[in-house]
Design a protein around this motif. Structure first.
Motif, short mmCIF file in Angstrom:
data_model
loop_
_atom_site.label_atom_id
_atom_site.label_comp_id
_atom_site.label_asym_id
_atom_site.label_seq_id
_atom_site.Cartn_x
_atom_site.Cartn_y
_atom_site.Cartn_z
N ARG A 45 47.32 36.65 41.73
CA ARG A 45 47.75 37.65 40.75
C ARG A 45 46.87 38.90 40.82
O ARG A 45 47.36 40.02 40.73
CB ARG A 45 47.68 37.06 39.34
CG ARG A 45 48.72 36.03 39.06
CD ARG A 45 48.59 35.53 37.65
NE ARG A 45 49.54 34.48 37.35
CZ ARG A 45 49.66 33.91 36.16
NH1 ARG A 45 48.88 34.30 35.17
NH2 ARG A 45 50.54 32.98 35.97
N PHE A 46 45.58 38.69 40.98
CA PHE A 46 44.66 39.82 41.07
C PHE A 46 44.92 40.62 42.35
O PHE A 46 44.82 41.85 42.35
CB PHE A 46 43.21 39.33 41.02
CG PHE A 46 42.21 40.43 40.94
CD1 PHE A 46 42.14 41.25 39.83
CD2 PHE A 46 41.32 40.67 41.98
CE1 PHE A 46 41.21 42.28 39.76
CE2 PHE A 46 40.40 41.68 41.92
CZ PHE A 46 40.34 42.49 40.80
N SER A 47 45.26 39.95 43.43
CA SER A 47 45.59 40.63 44.68
C SER A 47 46.80 41.54 44.49
O SER A 47 46.85 42.64 45.05
CB SER A 47 45.88 39.62 45.79
OG SER A 47 44.74 38.89 46.11
N ALA A 48 47.77 41.08 43.70
CA ALA A 48 48.94 41.91 43.44
C ALA A 48 48.57 43.16 42.65
O ALA A 48 49.12 44.24 42.89
CB ALA A 48 49.99 41.10 42.67
N LEU A 49 47.62 43.05 41.74
CA LEU A 49 47.17 44.20 40.97
C LEU A 49 46.34 45.17 41.80
O LEU A 49 46.49 46.38 41.70
CB LEU A 49 46.35 43.75 39.76
CG LEU A 49 47.08 43.10 38.61
CD1 LEU A 49 46.10 42.62 37.56
CD2 LEU A 49 48.06 44.08 38.00
N ARG A 74 45.25 44.54 47.55
CA ARG A 74 44.57 44.07 48.76
C ARG A 74 44.36 42.56 48.64
O ARG A 74 44.33 42.03 47.53
CB ARG A 74 43.25 44.79 48.98
CG ARG A 74 42.23 44.53 47.90
CD ARG A 74 40.95 45.27 48.15
NE ARG A 74 39.86 44.55 47.52
CZ ARG A 74 38.61 44.84 47.68
NH1 ARG A 74 38.25 45.83 48.44
NH2 ARG A 74 37.67 44.14 47.08
N PRO A 75 44.19 41.87 49.75
CA PRO A 75 43.96 40.42 49.66
C PRO A 75 42.59 40.14 49.04
O PRO A 75 41.60 40.74 49.45
CB PRO A 75 44.04 39.94 51.11
CG PRO A 75 43.86 41.15 51.94
CD PRO A 75 44.28 42.32 51.14
N GLU A 76 42.56 39.27 48.07
CA GLU A 76 41.32 38.97 47.36
C GLU A 76 40.95 37.50 47.53
O GLU A 76 41.82 36.64 47.60
CB GLU A 76 41.46 39.27 45.86
CG GLU A 76 41.81 40.69 45.52
CD GLU A 76 40.67 41.67 45.70
OE1 GLU A 76 39.54 41.24 45.99
OE2 GLU A 76 40.91 42.87 45.55
N ASP A 77 39.66 37.26 47.61
CA ASP A 77 39.12 35.91 47.56
C ASP A 77 37.82 35.99 46.76
O ASP A 77 37.43 37.07 46.30
CB ASP A 77 38.91 35.31 48.96
CG ASP A 77 38.00 36.15 49.84
OD1 ASP A 77 37.29 37.03 49.32
OD2 ASP A 77 37.99 35.91 51.05
N LEU A 83 32.99 40.60 45.01
CA LEU A 83 31.68 41.24 44.93
C LEU A 83 31.77 42.75 45.11
O LEU A 83 30.83 43.47 44.79
CB LEU A 83 30.75 40.65 45.99
CG LEU A 83 30.41 39.16 45.82
CD1 LEU A 83 29.62 38.66 47.02
CD2 LEU A 83 29.63 38.95 44.53
N ASP A 84 32.91 43.25 45.61
CA ASP A 84 33.08 44.69 45.81
C ASP A 84 33.26 45.43 44.49
O ASP A 84 33.15 46.65 44.45
CB ASP A 84 34.30 44.96 46.69
CG ASP A 84 34.11 44.43 48.09
OD1 ASP A 84 32.96 44.19 48.50
OD2 ASP A 84 35.14 44.25 48.79
#
Length: 117
Positions: free
Chosen positions: A100-104, A107-110, A115-116
């Motif tokens: 869900r956070f990647s959609a917001l 970019r692809p998130e893990d 940390l960015d």
């Protein structure tokens, strides 16, 4: 320091910077050169003039909506980092929240990419 307190501090810092930027004297905007090629017809030159009046490259801050979105992403990233660090939280729950956070964020998130923020 709790995540809510950190977000509150970030908001205060951004607002203080915005107030300081508003109080500073405006910098002279660089002149916008007409980049129309020689021999261009009036319609192409008119299109470039239409874009020139909307040049925001000298703005010290982006749009308010952009700032609000970045603050929202920081807050969500901090919460997700807490989920990633807590071994009691199920992996599938964390993966779904990261999707869900990647959609917001667009970019692809893990857990490491958080940390960015």
């Amino acid at each position: 320091m709790t995540p809510n307190r950190i977000v509150s501090c970030l908001i205060c810092l951004l607002l203080a910077g915005a107030v300081q930027a508003q109080q500073a004297p405006p910098a002279a905007a660089p002149p916008v050169a007409n980049t129309a090629p020689a021999g261009a017809d009036g319609e192409e030159a008119g299109d470039q003039d239409d874009r020139a009046w909307r040049d925001t490259s000298a703005y010290p801050f982006g749009a308010l909506a952009d700032t609000a979105l970045r603050l929202e992403l920081v807050a969500k990233a901090m919460q997700l980092r807490d989920y990633c660090a807590d071994r009691r939280v199920q992996d599938e729950f964390v993966r779904e929240r990261l999707r869900r956070f990647s959609a917001l964020s667009g970019r692809p998130e893990d857990c490491r990419s958080l940390l960015d923020y």
